[in-house]
Write an enzyme that holds these catalytic residues in place. Structure first.
Site, mmCIF file in Angstrom:
data_model
loop_
_atom_site.group_PDB
_atom_site.id
_atom_site.type_symbol
_atom_site.label_atom_id
_atom_site.label_comp_id
_atom_site.label_asym_id
_atom_site.label_seq_id
_atom_site.Cartn_x
_atom_site.Cartn_y
_atom_site.Cartn_z
ATOM 1 N N CYS A 42 20.926 45.280 -8.587
ATOM 2 C CA CYS A 42 22.345 46.531 -9.189
ATOM 3 C C CYS A 42 22.202 47.104 -10.538
ATOM 4 C CB CYS A 42 23.556 45.686 -8.651
ATOM 5 S SG CYS A 42 24.709 46.425 -9.102
ATOM 6 N N TYR B 189 -7.816 2.452 5.550
ATOM 7 C CA TYR B 189 -7.672 0.863 4.714
ATOM 8 C C TYR B 189 -6.893 -0.363 5.763
ATOM 9 C CZ TYR B 189 -4.181 4.036 7.694
ATOM 10 O OH TYR B 189 -2.988 4.459 8.649
ATOM 11 N N CYS C 294 24.443 47.075 -3.303
ATOM 12 C CA CYS C 294 24.911 45.713 -4.019
ATOM 13 C C CYS C 294 25.824 45.670 -3.667
ATOM 14 C CB CYS C 294 25.730 45.691 -5.341
ATOM 15 S SG CYS C 294 26.104 44.663 -6.494
ATOM 16 N N GLU D 203 0.855 -1.080 -0.315
ATOM 17 C CA GLU D 203 0.467 -0.023 0.063
ATOM 18 C C GLU D 203 0.782 1.381 0.101
ATOM 19 O OE1 GLU D 203 -3.331 -1.675 3.035
ATOM 20 O OE2 GLU D 203 -2.018 -0.707 3.497
ATOM 21 N N LYS E 91 10.588 3.407 3.681
ATOM 22 C CA LYS E 91 10.563 4.469 3.651
ATOM 23 C C LYS E 91 11.367 5.275 2.771
ATOM 24 C CE LYS E 91 9.232 6.905 7.162
ATOM 25 N NZ LYS E 91 8.432 8.419 6.817
ATOM 26 N N CYS F 266 29.817 46.327 -12.347
ATOM 27 C CA CYS F 266 29.500 44.982 -10.969
ATOM 28 C C CYS F 266 30.409 44.131 -11.656
ATOM 29 C CB CYS F 266 28.331 45.303 -10.948
ATOM 30 S SG CYS F 266 27.992 43.994 -9.753
ATOM 31 N N CYS G 168 29.292 45.267 -5.593
ATOM 32 C CA CYS G 168 30.353 46.736 -5.557
ATOM 33 C C CYS G 168 29.248 48.102 -4.850
ATOM 34 C CB CYS G 168 29.944 47.085 -7.164
ATOM 35 S SG CYS G 168 28.321 47.805 -7.813
ATOM 36 N N ASP H 119 1.476 10.743 3.558
ATOM 37 C CA ASP H 119 1.990 11.688 4.367
ATOM 38 C C ASP H 119 0.925 12.624 4.613
ATOM 39 O OD1 ASP H 119 3.960 12.664 6.056
ATOM 40 O OD2 ASP H 119 5.477 13.195 4.174
ATOM 41 N N LYS I 49 2.124 4.574 1.768
ATOM 42 C CA LYS I 49 2.308 5.445 2.948
ATOM 43 C C LYS I 49 1.891 6.728 2.987
ATOM 44 C CE LYS I 49 4.641 5.672 6.889
ATOM 45 N NZ LYS I 49 4.776 6.769 7.165
#
Length: 674
Positions: A426, A228, A410, A120, A316, A432, A413, A124, A122
């Site tokens: 910037c 289930y 920035c 089956e 898992k 730069c 620079c 979450d 699993k």
């Protein structure tokens, strides 16, 4: 008709409609008919002051509750032992077979059957334990500590796939399942919500809704549930897992169709591998699969340890989400001047790798996810499709961490930053260094001008030592300049100069991509090259003309026009052309090899990873067969070809009901490669 009898009939009919719609996915009536009967029931309830226990009007969520009432389960809810790998799974299987063998040796007259297995998904989400008495839902609770949980009946009533009454009316039963929020529902919820109300992920959205004291909040999240297990039942016995699952179906519980049964353990392992591959295509979160022995007498004989049943185990998968501590945030400058925050987190294992860096996208993302005061606190992170993980949000809702300070200058620079929408920029394009180095590196990359041996280290060195400030400057480099550089020498200098010379005749599509036009990628630049077949025509194209082309909307069209209208870009392109760069115009489109080919005249989108060919190879073959290959899915799309790890484009194609080709062998036949 007597009002009470009419109410009883309406309740029975509406619950039957709900069962067929939410559990079987087989609507019996249209929405208008359902709403009319529902409104009539509501009217009768208001007039009489009577509400039947299983009336569907109770699903909308009532008044705010004062607190959760403890509920003692009729039978314990066991945890499952976990196997993180096939070795541990095989060890569990070996122990189970040994216990069966030992029992059969001592009880030859009543041997247990050969083990058979159920696999089956699993889920979450949040475990639900529902109590029915004489066919009526009388309680619903969380798992709690396995013995006592929290009563959440009013919240669970809002889940439309949960039956308020069932055909089994002979005593009490407890039914276990998982409350979940579908990913598509989460996406729609967040699209309609304001930033502070957006939900972090489907698991927490479901758990938070079911443990919310306001059932109206639960109702708004449109949860679902899969069941289930029968944990307790008076005078009911099942021969095997299949019988129990059929009992659930017969009593109108939603059972996930992915349950599989096997006689051979090797087939169990194969199924687990399939589930892991299918995981990212599901519309709900799973974190693994559960393997159970199906025979009920075998389960009784094997029994339980102090914590776990010996007849079941959870396999898992590698986590795609986890939590860790946000330690710091740094700010990086991209080739367009965009400032991107990068989070440093406490190292944690996730999806098979050690994660220390996470993306945060922009300052809007930080604020939307309530991360402004998150430094030093625990945050959720997710990693999928082998990309850098992203931070989903804080574990705590409180502003209990240090503040993330947004930069005003920035970081590279010192130039003042400008905010555009959710991003900081910037604008110092000429001074730069990270912007300059990134533009030059992109220009020389394989999919662009393909200058061999070039790297970001080379771009940095050329900028710092030879004042290379834009891609056009690469074509002014001389041997004497290069050969004097550290780690260069005669051979490396000659190789780089030859690679730069070879790049002068790259095709027009690659040249356009190398320029780095905002909001365009390889698909768009190739389409521009093939449509106009002339650089000057592309440079002078209007927004009105561009939006008529496939994959070009108003934003992309405006980006292209603004790019070529920029004096800095104009000067750079002219400089390259004067230095001998001659982008090659593509050959006229080939006529379809076969005009009756499956793809001739159709618009096709490629997404995901193909195993037997690259996407570029597939695109070329499609075009040879008369297809138009585009980069985005829309109503104009005819076919979507989806390889492994196909994402949002596949989802959109399914929503639009488009033809999807996922079988690569079928694709090869249609491409006439077999």
């Amino acid at each position: 008709m007597d009002p009470m009898k009419e109410m009883e009939k309406l309740v029975a009919d509406l619950n039957n409609y709900n069962y067929h719609y939410y559990t079987l996915d087989e609507p019996l009536v249209d929405d208008q008919d359902y709403d009319a009967q529902y409104d009539r029931l509501l009217q009768l309830e208001q007039e009489s002051g009577i509400v039947l226990p299983d009336s569907p009007t109770q699903r909308v969520g009532g008044e705010l509750l004062k607190g959760f009432t403890p509920h003692r389960h009729l039978a314990p809810l066991w945890s499952l032992d976990k196997a993180q790998n096939l070795e541990k799974l095989s060890s569990w299987h070996t122990r189970a077979r040994k216990l069966i063998g030992d029992y059969n040796e001592k009880n030859p007259d009543q041997p247990l059957p050969e083990p058979a297995y159920a696999v089956e998904l699993k889920f979450d989400g949040l475990t639900l334990n529902l109590t029915y008495e004489n066919g009526r839902l009388v309680q619903a609770s969380t798992r709690g500590n396995g013995v006592v949980g929290e009563g959440i009946l009013e919240q669970v009533k809002t889940i439309r796939s949960v039956p308020l009454s069932i055909p089994f009316t002979d005593g009490k039963i407890e039914v276990q399942g998982e409350g979940i929020m579908h990913l598509s529902v989460l996406e729609a919820y967040n699209a309609a919500a304001i930033d502070k109300d957006k939900l972090k992920n489907a698991r927490n959205a479901a758990a938070g809704a079911l443990r919310n004291l306001d059932p109206r909040t639960t109702a708004k999240r449109k949860l679902n549930a899969y069941f289930y297990n029968i944990g307790y039942a008076e005078d009911v016995r099942f021969e095997n897992q299949q019988d129990m699952m059929q009992f659930l179906r017969d009593n109108h519980f939603r059972v996930n169709p992915a349950v599989s049964y096997f006689d051979n353990f090797d087939d169990v392992i194969a199924r687990l591998e399939e589930i892991q591959q299918e995981r990212n295509t599901l519309d709900y979160l799973i974190d693994g699969a559960v393997v159970k022995l199906t025979d009920m007498r075998t389960r009784e004989v094997l029994g339980y340890t102090d914590k776990f049943p010996r007849w079941a185990i959870a396999y898992k998968f590698e986590a795609e989400e986890t939590s860790t501590i946000l330690e710091s945030v740094s700010w990086n400058v991209g080739r367009t001047g965009k400032i991107t925050p990068l989070a440093r987190v406490e190292a944690v294992e996730l999806a098979g790798v050690t994660v220390q860096n996470c993306t945060l996208n922009n300052i809007g993302d930080i604020e939307r996810k309530n991360l402004k005061f998150a430094l030093g606190t625990r945050v959720y992170i997710r990693r999928s499709n082998d990309v850098i993980p992203e931070i989903l949000g804080k574990v705590s809702e409180e502003n209990d961490g240090e503040e993330i300070i947004f930069p005003e200058q920035c970081p590279a620079c010192g130039f003042p930053l400008e905010q555009r929408g959710a991003h900081l920029f910037c604008n110092n394009r000429f001074g730069c260094e990270p912007q300059i180095v990134a533009r030059i590196t992109h220009f020389a990359s394989r999919d662009a001008m393909d200058i061999e041996t070039f790297s970001i280290k080379t771009a940095t060195q050329l900028h710092n030592e030879l004042n290379v400030r834009e891609p056009a400057d690469l074509y002014t480099l001389q041997f004497d300049d290069l050969s004097k550089l550290e780690r260069f020498g005669e051979r490396k200098a000659n190789n780089l100069l030859q690679a730069i010379e070879d790049s002068k005749t790259r095709d027009l599509a690659s040249f356009l991509y190398a320029l780095g036009i905002p909001n365009t990628g390889k698909t768009t630049t190739r389409m521009l090259a093939e449509h106009y077949r002339d650089l000057d025509k592309i440079r002078t194209a209007t927004v009105e003309a561009l939006v008529e082309l496939p994959d070009v909307g108003s934003i992309v069209a405006e980006s292209i026009v603004e790019f070529f209208a920029d004096p800095f870009m104009q000067a750079g392109i002219d400089k390259m052309l004067n230095l001998g760069v001659q982008p090659q115009v593509p050959e006229a489109p080939a006529v379809a090899i076969r005009e009756d080919s499956y793809f001739n005249g159709k618009t096709v989108v490629l997404t995901g990873t193909l195993q037997t060919m690259t996407r570029d190879e597939a695109a070329l073959r499609l075009e040879q067969l008369g297809a138009k290959v585009t980069g985005s899915v829309s109503k104009k799309t005819d076919i979507v070809i989806a390889g492994e790890k196909a994402g949002s484009k596949l989802t959109k194609a399914q929503e639009l009901g488009l033809e999807v080709i996922e079988d690569e062998e079928q694709l090869k036949r249609l491409l006439e490669l077999e």
